[in-house]
Design a protein around this motif. Structure first.
Motif, PDB file in Angstrom:
ATOM      1  N   ARG A  59       0.849  -1.201   0.000  1.00  0.00           N
ATOM      2  CA  ARG A  59       0.000   0.000   0.000  1.00  0.00           C
ATOM      3  C   ARG A  59       0.879   1.243   0.000  1.00  0.00           C
ATOM      4  NH1 ARG A  59      -3.101  -1.931   5.316  1.00  0.00           N
ATOM      5  NH2 ARG A  59      -0.916  -2.426   5.731  1.00  0.00           N
ATOM      6  N   GLY A  60       0.653   2.091  -1.016  1.00  0.00           N
ATOM      7  CA  GLY A  60       1.461   3.305  -1.110  1.00  0.00           C
ATOM      8  C   GLY A  60       1.234   4.249   0.058  1.00  0.00           C
ATOM      9  N   SER A  61       0.083   4.144   0.735  1.00  0.00           N
ATOM     10  CA  SER A  61      -0.213   5.081   1.815  1.00  0.00           C
ATOM     11  C   SER A  61       0.584   4.735   3.069  1.00  0.00           C
ATOM     12  CB  SER A  61      -1.701   5.084   2.123  1.00  0.00           C
ATOM     13  OG  SER A  61      -2.122   3.755   2.369  1.00  0.00           O
ATOM     14  N   PHE A  62       0.747   3.466   3.382  1.00  0.00           N
ATOM     15  CA  PHE A  62       1.669   3.082   4.462  1.00  0.00           C
ATOM     16  C   PHE A  62       1.905   1.582   4.414  1.00  0.00           C
ATOM     17  CE2 PHE A  62      -2.051   1.628   6.717  1.00  0.00           C
ATOM     18  CZ  PHE A  62      -1.626   0.824   7.756  1.00  0.00           C
ATOM     19  N   ASP A  63       3.135   1.220   4.492  1.00  0.00           N
ATOM     20  CA  ASP A  63       3.542  -0.178   4.633  1.00  0.00           C
ATOM     21  C   ASP A  63       5.051  -0.222   4.757  1.00  0.00           C
ATOM     22  OD1 ASP A  63       1.823  -2.351   4.881  1.00  0.00           O
ATOM     23  OD2 ASP A  63       1.113  -2.159   2.817  1.00  0.00           O
ATOM     24  N   PHE A  64       5.520  -1.261   5.439  1.00  0.00           N
ATOM     25  CA  PHE A  64       6.967  -1.476   5.513  1.00  0.00           C
ATOM     26  C   PHE A  64       7.485  -1.838   4.116  1.00  0.00           C
ATOM     27  CE2 PHE A  64       5.837  -2.099   9.934  1.00  0.00           C
ATOM     28  CZ  PHE A  64       6.916  -1.550  10.594  1.00  0.00           C
ATOM     29  N   PRO A  65       8.759  -1.573   3.847  1.00  0.00           N
ATOM     30  CA  PRO A  65       9.310  -1.971   2.539  1.00  0.00           C
ATOM     31  C   PRO A  65       9.460  -3.483   2.455  1.00  0.00           C
ATOM     32  CG  PRO A  65      11.061  -1.148   3.960  1.00  0.00           C
ATOM     33  CD  PRO A  65       9.768  -0.941   4.706  1.00  0.00           C
ATOM     34  N   VAL A  66       9.232  -4.051   1.254  1.00  0.00           N
ATOM     35  CA  VAL A  66       9.602  -5.454   1.019  1.00  0.00           C
ATOM     36  C   VAL A  66      10.822  -5.493   0.102  1.00  0.00           C
ATOM     37  CG1 VAL A  66       7.351  -6.491   1.451  1.00  0.00           C
ATOM     38  CG2 VAL A  66       7.891  -5.678  -0.824  1.00  0.00           C
ATOM     39  N   LEU A  67      11.183  -4.337  -0.413  1.00  0.00           N
ATOM     40  CA  LEU A  67      12.429  -4.146  -1.156  1.00  0.00           C
ATOM     41  C   LEU A  67      12.624  -2.643  -1.247  1.00  0.00           C
ATOM     42  CD1 LEU A  67      14.736  -4.709  -3.202  1.00  0.00           C
ATOM     43  CD2 LEU A  67      13.024  -4.708  -4.994  1.00  0.00           C
ATOM     44  N   SER A  68      13.857  -2.191  -1.021  1.00  0.00           N
ATOM     45  CA  SER A  68      14.102  -0.769  -1.247  1.00  0.00           C
ATOM     46  C   SER A  68      15.483  -0.595  -1.855  1.00  0.00           C
ATOM     47  CB  SER A  68      13.966   0.030   0.051  1.00  0.00           C
ATOM     48  OG  SER A  68      14.931  -0.367   0.972  1.00  0.00           O
ATOM     49  N   VAL A  69      15.646   0.507  -2.556  1.00  0.00           N
ATOM     50  CA  VAL A  69      16.919   0.799  -3.211  1.00  0.00           C
ATOM     51  C   VAL A  69      17.267   2.256  -2.932  1.00  0.00           C
ATOM     52  CG1 VAL A  69      18.149   0.940  -5.409  1.00  0.00           C
ATOM     53  CG2 VAL A  69      16.379  -0.801  -5.095  1.00  0.00           C
ATOM     54  N   ALA A  70      18.425   2.472  -2.322  1.00  0.00           N
ATOM     55  CA  ALA A  70      18.939   3.836  -2.156  1.00  0.00           C
ATOM     56  C   ALA A  70      20.158   3.952  -3.051  1.00  0.00           C
ATOM     57  CB  ALA A  70      19.316   4.090  -0.706  1.00  0.00           C
ATOM     58  N   ALA A  71      20.185   4.983  -3.870  1.00  0.00           N
ATOM     59  CA  ALA A  71      21.323   5.156  -4.776  1.00  0.00           C
ATOM     60  C   ALA A  71      21.802   6.600  -4.698  1.00  0.00           C
ATOM     61  CB  ALA A  71      20.910   4.813  -6.210  1.00  0.00           C
ATOM     62  N   ALA A  87      16.743  -0.293 -11.526  1.00  0.00           N
ATOM     63  CA  ALA A  87      16.806   0.500 -12.769  1.00  0.00           C
ATOM     64  C   ALA A  87      15.978   1.781 -12.642  1.00  0.00           C
ATOM     65  CB  ALA A  87      16.320  -0.334 -13.955  1.00  0.00           C
ATOM     66  N   TYR A  88      14.794   1.693 -12.015  1.00  0.00           N
ATOM     67  CA  TYR A  88      13.985   2.907 -11.812  1.00  0.00           C
ATOM     68  C   TYR A  88      14.773   3.936 -10.995  1.00  0.00           C
ATOM     69  CZ  TYR A  88       9.798   0.294 -13.280  1.00  0.00           C
ATOM     70  OH  TYR A  88       8.882  -0.423 -13.978  1.00  0.00           O
ATOM     71  N   ALA A  89      15.430   3.446  -9.943  1.00  0.00           N
ATOM     72  CA  ALA A  89      16.195   4.364  -9.075  1.00  0.00           C
ATOM     73  C   ALA A  89      17.306   5.037  -9.884  1.00  0.00           C
ATOM     74  CB  ALA A  89      16.769   3.600  -7.885  1.00  0.00           C
ATOM     75  N   LEU A  90      18.007   4.260 -10.702  1.00  0.00           N
ATOM     76  CA  LEU A  90      19.123   4.839 -11.466  1.00  0.00           C
ATOM     77  C   LEU A  90      18.618   5.811 -12.532  1.00  0.00           C
ATOM     78  CD1 LEU A  90      21.491   1.737 -11.756  1.00  0.00           C
ATOM     79  CD2 LEU A  90      21.665   3.690 -10.218  1.00  0.00           C
ATOM     80  N   ARG A  91      17.448   5.517 -13.095  1.00  0.00           N
ATOM     81  CA  ARG A  91      16.892   6.459 -14.089  1.00  0.00           C
ATOM     82  C   ARG A  91      16.516   7.779 -13.424  1.00  0.00           C
ATOM     83  NH1 ARG A  91      13.016   2.216 -17.169  1.00  0.00           N
ATOM     84  NH2 ARG A  91      14.660   1.046 -18.151  1.00  0.00           N
ATOM     85  N   GLU A  92      15.952   7.682 -12.212  1.00  0.00           N
ATOM     86  CA  GLU A  92      15.631   8.933 -11.510  1.00  0.00           C
ATOM     87  C   GLU A  92      16.918   9.687 -11.185  1.00  0.00           C
ATOM     88  OE1 GLU A  92      13.158   8.643  -7.986  1.00  0.00           O
ATOM     89  OE2 GLU A  92      13.179  10.813  -7.725  1.00  0.00           O
ATOM     90  N   LEU A  93      17.953   8.933 -10.841  1.00  0.00           N
ATOM     91  CA  LEU A  93      19.237   9.552 -10.519  1.00  0.00           C
ATOM     92  C   LEU A  93      19.793  10.323 -11.725  1.00  0.00           C
ATOM     93  CD1 LEU A  93      20.947   9.494  -7.939  1.00  0.00           C
ATOM     94  CD2 LEU A  93      22.153   7.517  -8.843  1.00  0.00           C
ATOM     95  N   ARG A  94      19.592   9.809 -12.925  1.00  0.00           N
ATOM     96  CA  ARG A  94      20.138  10.522 -14.095  1.00  0.00           C
ATOM     97  C   ARG A  94      19.245  11.683 -14.522  1.00  0.00           C
ATOM     98  NH1 ARG A  94      19.285   6.368 -19.223  1.00  0.00           N
ATOM     99  NH2 ARG A  94      17.037   6.571 -19.300  1.00  0.00           N
TER     100      ARG A  94
END
Ligand SMILES: Cc1cc2nc3c(=O)[nH]c(=O)nc-3n(C[C@H](O)[C@H](O)[C@H](O)COP(=O)(O)OP(=O)(O)OC[C@H]3O[C@@H](n4cnc5c(N)ncnc54)[C@H](O)[C@@H]3O)c2cc1C
Ligand code: SF4
Length: 344
Positions: free
Chosen positions: A232-244, A321-328
């Motif tokens: 749920r985008g409104s609140f939930d713990f991560p089941v996967l996260s990527v910090a770049a 890949a989404y994270a890296l695209r946002e980074l660029r």
């Protein structure tokens, strides 16, 4: 209704007073916002007889520029709430990954109470553990509390509960350090060294130490992002996260980078091979695809969180890949929307 067990409560006014109380025998625990610890106590996952509240310790509650060893960076007190963190202009402007991570923790109410220190020391999570006492008793408990076996991998000698903190991967990507204070000593360690891959002993913090502050260096020339997969985008713990995080040269090539995966082990995982793969390169689609492939390799998620395990493994490289695209600099709001729809 689940009730809290009885406990004694102290409300020290200084870090020194809190450290002395924590050093006394009896297994007292610290409580900051209480948004993790108090529900755990209701479920009898953690049953300290004494709590030491940190909310009245004023020295833990400021965000300062240029303090201590990191003159050009920021020092954030462990008692700063996630709402205060998100409202601080300096975080939003210079530390995107931390801002995005903190703003996606839980709900506004929980962020008003929950602190950065509590988020970094958050208990690890598992479907077999985050249940009430009667539920856990019905399976004869598990190794993390009151039992002997790990139900996720019955042959495992250690607990595989999942690191579910949002801000830790972000702070590791930013190269942060933390200060730990006990009654006798103060030490500063890399945020990465605060964690170890063991679902029970997931912190290297000693039981008599208080995490007092987080230091983030100046990030001139760097950009950073945080992506979080949850039901749920409104609140939930991560089941996967990527910090770049990456430092860009004037010609768009990457001079330095860090990619950290959250919620795939009992500690945040450094995908260093993926970070190395982007150094000296521009973030083209090919470079991103190669880095995303390498980033997914060190992650070994287990079947003890929300979502199907096979699917979580499969989408891992997409989220990197989404994270890296946002980074660029791509506008990824559309992708974020699509990802949310895929999860429904
Ligand atoms: C419904 C719900 C949804 C949630 N969703 C998320 C989420 O999406 N992402 C996420 O990361 N978290 C989530 N949380 C967990 C929690 O709300 C946050 O992690 C919050 O930041 C915890 O901070 P706190 O101050 O309330 O910690 P507390 O509950 O006070 O403490 C948590 C742990 O940290 C220790 N501790 C606290 N402060 C210190 C300190 N200064 N030094 C050493 N040890 C310390 C405590 O002893 C305890 O073990 C959720 C919780 C709920 C109830
Ligand atoms: S990973 Fe195993 S030991 Fe750890 S909480 Fe889950 S079932 Fe229990």
């Amino acid at each position: 209704m689940m009730r809290l067990p009885h406990f004694k409560y102290h409300a020290p006014r200084t870090v020194r007073e809190a450290a002395e109380l924590l050093a006394a025998p009896g297994g007292a625990m610290l409580v900051a916002g209480g948004t993790d610890l108090l529900p755990n106590m209701k479920r009898r996952q953690q049953v300290p007889q004494t709590l030491i509240g940190l909310r009245c310790v004023a020295e833990l509650r400021s965000i300062q520029s240029g303090v201590g060893l990191r003159e050009a960076g920021l020092t954030i007190g462990a008692g700063v709430t996630l709402t205060e963190l998100v409202r601080d202009r300096r975080i939003g402007e210079s530390y995107g990954a931390l801002w995005q991570a903190a703003s996606q923790v839980a709900t506004p109410h929980l962020r008003n109470m929950g602190t950065l220190g509590g988020n970094l020391c958050l208990d690890t999570r598992c479907n077999y553990y985050d249940q009430n006492y009667e539920w856990r008793k019905s399976i004869d408990f598990c190794m993390k509390k009151d039992g002997k076996i790990c139900w996720v991998a019955t042959g495992s000698p250690k607990c595989l509960a999942v690191s579910s903190t949002d801000t830790a991967p972000a702070l590791l990507a930013l190269g942060a350090q933390v200060t730990l204070v006990s009654a006798n000593a103060t030490r500063q360690v890399a945020a990465s060294d605060l964690y170890q891959n063991d679902g029970i002993h997931y912190l290297t913090r000693r039981p008599d130490e208080i995490l007092t502050a987080v230091h983030i260096p100046s990030m001139n020339g760097w950009r950073s992002v945080y992506w979080k997969l949850r039901r749920r985008g409104s609140f939930d713990f991560p089941v996967l996260s990527v910090a770049a995080a990456a430092k860009f040269a004037d010609d768009g090539t990457i001079e330095a980078a860090r990619i950290i995966l959250g919620a795939v082990a009992s500690r945040p995982i450094d995908a260093s091979a993926a970070a190395t793969a982007v150094i000296g390169q521009r973030l083209t689609d090919e470079v991103i695809a190669h880095a995303a492939e390498s980033a997914a390799k060190p992650a070994k998620p287990m079947d003890n969180t929300d979502f199907d395990l096979t699917w979580r493994k499969r989408v891992m490289k997409d989220v990197v890949a989404y994270a890296l695209r946002e980074l660029r600099g791509d506008d990824v709001r559309d992708w974020r929307r699509k990802l949310s729809k895929q999860m429904l």
